[in-house]
Design a protein around this motif. Structure first.
Motif, PDB file in Angstrom:
ATOM      1  N   PRO A 248       0.767  -1.106  -0.105  1.00  0.00           N
ATOM      2  CA  PRO A 248       0.038   0.101  -0.058  1.00  0.00           C
ATOM      3  C   PRO A 248       0.810   1.111  -0.133  1.00  0.00           C
ATOM      4  N   MET A 249       0.279   2.458  -0.460  1.00  0.00           N
ATOM      5  CA  MET A 249       0.773   3.663  -0.326  1.00  0.00           C
ATOM      6  C   MET A 249       1.672   4.079   0.784  1.00  0.00           C
ATOM      7  N   GLY A 250       1.214   3.641   2.107  1.00  0.00           N
ATOM      8  CA  GLY A 250       1.755   3.899   3.210  1.00  0.00           C
ATOM      9  C   GLY A 250       2.947   3.153   3.554  1.00  0.00           C
ATOM     10  N   ALA A 251       3.160   2.065   2.811  1.00  0.00           N
ATOM     11  CA  ALA A 251       4.258   1.219   3.134  1.00  0.00           C
ATOM     12  C   ALA A 251       5.394   0.885   1.908  1.00  0.00           C
TER      13      ALA A 251
ATOM     14  N   PHE B  23       3.628   4.650   9.792  1.00  0.00           N
ATOM     15  CA  PHE B  23       2.446   4.002   9.594  1.00  0.00           C
ATOM     16  C   PHE B  23       2.175   3.082  10.892  1.00  0.00           C
ATOM     17  N   ARG B  24       2.998   2.090  11.244  1.00  0.00           N
ATOM     18  CA  ARG B  24       3.141   1.295  12.359  1.00  0.00           C
ATOM     19  C   ARG B  24       3.037   2.221  13.642  1.00  0.00           C
TER      20      ARG B  24
ATOM     21  N   ARG C 238       1.744   5.300  14.174  1.00  0.00           N
ATOM     22  CA  ARG C 238       0.376   5.680  14.239  1.00  0.00           C
ATOM     23  C   ARG C 238      -0.766   4.641  14.463  1.00  0.00           C
ATOM     24  N   TYR C 239      -0.627   3.666  13.806  1.00  0.00           N
ATOM     25  CA  TYR C 239      -1.329   2.320  14.283  1.00  0.00           C
ATOM     26  C   TYR C 239      -1.357   1.974  15.750  1.00  0.00           C
ATOM     27  N   ASP C 240       0.080   1.790  16.333  1.00  0.00           N
ATOM     28  CA  ASP C 240       0.314   1.650  17.514  1.00  0.00           C
ATOM     29  C   ASP C 240      -0.370   2.483  18.575  1.00  0.00           C
ATOM     30  N   MET C 241      -0.431   3.895  18.270  1.00  0.00           N
ATOM     31  CA  MET C 241      -0.938   4.742  19.090  1.00  0.00           C
ATOM     32  C   MET C 241      -2.428   5.059  19.009  1.00  0.00           C
ATOM     33  N   TRP C 242      -3.069   4.334  18.216  1.00  0.00           N
ATOM     34  CA  TRP C 242      -4.554   4.325  18.000  1.00  0.00           C
ATOM     35  C   TRP C 242      -5.071   3.535  19.119  1.00  0.00           C
ATOM     36  N   ASP C 243      -5.937   4.360  19.819  1.00  0.00           N
ATOM     37  CA  ASP C 243      -6.920   3.782  20.916  1.00  0.00           C
ATOM     38  C   ASP C 243      -8.288   4.157  20.973  1.00  0.00           C
TER      39      ASP C 243
END
Length: 133
Positions: A113-116, A125-126, A128-133
């Motif tokens: 994907p564009m983000g990777a 991206f990782r 932002r994903y890990d910080m998502w709660d």
């Protein structure tokens, strides 16, 4: 093209606002097309005869034509900026004066994907994903 015009004409004449001896304005046709009734009947009739995917796989239509078919099926249109057609981002070389389209290095890796696309982008991206709660 002639087949599409013939089918469109027959759909209009079968429409309650069209038909023999009556006039249908462009506005009326536009409303019927926008509502989906005429458009859906037309696309269903044409695509049952020659499915776009089969035509594309056989090399009978270009990539652009195929993408336009997919965008049309998705209800996208140049007439509505919120539903504008979508095209994939396939190039990664935006700095060369000339592109050699036979050189695979000018194309992006479509398996990601564009983000990777780069390790830096993937790491962000990782995060932002890990910080998502």
């Amino acid at each position: 093209r002639e087949e599409v015009f013939r089918l469109l004409g027959s759909l209009i004449s079968a429409s309650p606002t069209g038909g023999e001896g009556s006039a249908i304005s462009g506005a009326q046709l536009g409303e019927e097309y926008a509502s989906g009734s005429v458009r859906d009947r037309l696309l269903t009739t044409v695509w049952k005869r020659e499915p776009p995917t089969a035509l594309w796989q056989q090399g009978k239509i270009s990539n652009l034509q195929y993408l336009m078919h997919l965008n049309t099926l998705a209800g996208r249109s140049y007439n509505d900026l919120t539903q504008y057609p979508v095209f994939p981002w396939v190039l990664k070389d935006y700095t060369s004066d000339e592109l050699d389209l036979t050189n695979l290095s000018v194309f992006r890796d479509l398996s990601k994907p564009m983000g990777a696309l780069t390790e830096n982008r993937a790491e962000k991206f990782r995060e932002r994903y890990d910080m998502w709660d």
